[in-house]
Design a protein around this motif. Sequence first.
Motif, PDB file in Angstrom:
ATOM      1  N   LEU A 138      45.671   2.662  70.931  1.00  0.00           N
ATOM      2  CA  LEU A 138      46.486   1.763  70.098  1.00  0.00           C
ATOM      3  C   LEU A 138      47.614   1.127  70.910  1.00  0.00           C
ATOM      4  CD1 LEU A 138      46.770   3.797  66.780  1.00  0.00           C
ATOM      5  CD2 LEU A 138      45.537   1.659  67.121  1.00  0.00           C
ATOM      6  N   PHE A 169      47.871  -2.795  71.141  1.00  0.00           N
ATOM      7  CA  PHE A 169      48.859  -3.414  70.247  1.00  0.00           C
ATOM      8  C   PHE A 169      50.263  -3.526  70.826  1.00  0.00           C
ATOM      9  CE2 PHE A 169      45.863  -1.883  66.754  1.00  0.00           C
ATOM     10  CZ  PHE A 169      45.224  -3.107  66.711  1.00  0.00           C
ATOM     11  N   ALA A 200      46.595   2.593  62.925  1.00  0.00           N
ATOM     12  CA  ALA A 200      46.918   1.152  63.012  1.00  0.00           C
ATOM     13  C   ALA A 200      47.592   0.721  61.715  1.00  0.00           C
ATOM     14  CB  ALA A 200      45.654   0.334  63.257  1.00  0.00           C
ATOM     15  N   GLU A 201      47.092   1.245  60.600  1.00  0.00           N
ATOM     16  CA  GLU A 201      47.663   0.866  59.292  1.00  0.00           C
ATOM     17  C   GLU A 201      49.066   1.445  59.102  1.00  0.00           C
ATOM     18  OE1 GLU A 201      44.504   2.098  56.688  1.00  0.00           O
ATOM     19  OE2 GLU A 201      43.365   0.250  57.050  1.00  0.00           O
ATOM     20  N   SER A 238      51.315   1.550  61.471  1.00  0.00           N
ATOM     21  CA  SER A 238      52.321   0.930  62.358  1.00  0.00           C
ATOM     22  C   SER A 238      53.113  -0.131  61.586  1.00  0.00           C
ATOM     23  CB  SER A 238      51.682   0.356  63.621  1.00  0.00           C
ATOM     24  OG  SER A 238      50.597  -0.428  63.280  1.00  0.00           O
ATOM     25  N   PRO A 274      47.959  -5.616  62.580  1.00  0.00           N
ATOM     26  CA  PRO A 274      47.073  -5.097  63.629  1.00  0.00           C
ATOM     27  C   PRO A 274      45.656  -5.024  63.060  1.00  0.00           C
ATOM     28  CG  PRO A 274      48.601  -3.391  62.841  1.00  0.00           C
ATOM     29  CD  PRO A 274      48.991  -4.668  62.174  1.00  0.00           C
ATOM     30  N   VAL A 330      41.402  -4.365  63.508  1.00  0.00           N
ATOM     31  CA  VAL A 330      40.359  -3.642  64.253  1.00  0.00           C
ATOM     32  C   VAL A 330      38.990  -4.061  63.719  1.00  0.00           C
ATOM     33  CG1 VAL A 330      39.435  -1.367  64.896  1.00  0.00           C
ATOM     34  CG2 VAL A 330      41.911  -1.653  64.552  1.00  0.00           C
TER      35      VAL A 330
END
Length: 516
Positions: free
Chosen positions: A275, A279, A310-311, A313, A371, A373
């Motif tokens: 990540l 990112f 990711a969710e 962040s 972000p 994916v």
Amino acid sequence: MTDSYRLVIGGDLADAASGETFQSIDPSTGEAFADVAKAGAEDVQWAVEAARRAFDEGPWPRMKGRERAAALLKVADLVKQNAGELAELEAHDAGHTIRMAKNADVGMVISTFRAFAELAGREDDEEALPRNPGSFNYLRREPIGVCAAITPWNFPIQMAAWKIAPAIATGNAVVLKPASYTPLTSLELGRLCLEAGLPEGVVQVLPGPGAAAGESLVESPLVDKVAFTGSTEVGRRIMQLASGTIKKCTLELGGKSPSIVLDDVDMDYAVDGVLWGVFFHNGQVCTAGTRAFVARAIYEDFVAELVKRAEESTVGPAMDPASDLGPIVAKTQLETVERYVDIGQQEGAKLLTGGERAAVDGHGGGFYHQPTVFAADNSMKIAQEEIFGPVLAVIPFEDEDEAVRLANDSIYGLGGAVWSGSLPRAVKVAEQLRTGTVWINDYHMINPRYPFGGYKQSGIGREHGKIGFDEYREIKHIHVDLGGQVRSRHPWWDISVPKREPRVPGPETPGSKPAG
Ligand code: NDP
């Protein structure tokens, strides 16, 4: 009320000859916050003439390396003293999160000036060559002359330092054209170079449009070298323009770097690492690990955790210390990211998370993106083309041979990482990757003492370290005839001068002959 910024030119600050200015937009708000003098061809001509004088007649190239080193250390000190202001300026101008601007950008600028000061202080510009009977041979490393530096918007002050520090440490004069989206910290760095006492014309900073200021600079017959960081497409154009006068070029271009996750990995550590690899700064990083190749045996679990984190962040304004991801640099770049998200869906990639603009309270005019994916295939456009945004393509592989084959299946070769619990396995994979840098169980660690640059269409030449330092030096061979004994018996036009045995046994060196 916006601030105004002027060109750094001819040892002073000045407006553009045309009097024109352009606005710098804060990507966190979408609002203009600075007016900047807009350089054109006339300013470029003025700057390269000043640089030419600084190089041909001025003290800078003639100083001892240790004197230049002292000046670079002074610049580093001034950057340190102004660290807070520079970091805030980068946050407003380029959308760097304030955490990143303080801890990564300004720190890297200081260490870059210090690293090149150290190399200049070594004064290694002369070196004896292997002995040859009847003559003494040595080489000199000399500055190239006037260097044009052209930089991108993603790391403005770092890129400016990466170009200015080695160019001046080696005794050149430099004219820097920063990206139009992000000119402010480069102008400030130029101003600090003046404050450090660098002679007039040694460092100049001219923001202006690439197609006008950039092209005039590259084409100028008064410029000897071009150092460019930016897209592969513009790099190609720079090579064409530079070919008119056979200028030396170093090019740091695009990337589509792989992050390879082997099946024996520490899952928790590697998920965070992948990540971070993609990112960090919203993927607006030339080495961003935008293709994650994950071993089939752990693929489902790894990807589920990756998506979850990711969710979690935080996307937010650059000046908020809680933001993990700040804004995208500009509206047009945000639209590029959206276009690639659409392309990914059209070509059948599965959107696992993200894919939309991010809503940030109180900052509706800012350029934010979630972000994102995708589960993808390496042949898809989103896995082959540089997006320069927060978009990750995750791709499974069966064994290490397949991982290496897929990772190398790219026109780019800039960076990459291998994640594994076994260093021998990781090293074996790393050594097969066709990229300029490979990190093992880490990402984005760039050190101004180690070379950085790309294979394939990711560039030509290297920045940083002794290798990067030497990219700014010419090599001259000097042959000194020791007494003419050989010549007195064998005239110059007699090319059949016999080889003489060395009087003292030593490494074999071929006899010198007239050039052919
Ligand atoms: P661009 O290539 O569009 O622009 C880079 C610089 O070149 C800018 O200063 C730009 O000016 C200038 N420029 C544009 N056209 C010309 C021209 N015809 N002649 C001379 N100069 C020109 O890149 P971006 O700024 O969009 O930056 C993103 C790109 O940079 C990405 O592709 C990324 O991969 C690459 N990059 C590579 C790095 C590396 O080390 N390999 C590091 C960082 C980024 P203007 O802004 O006025 O258009």
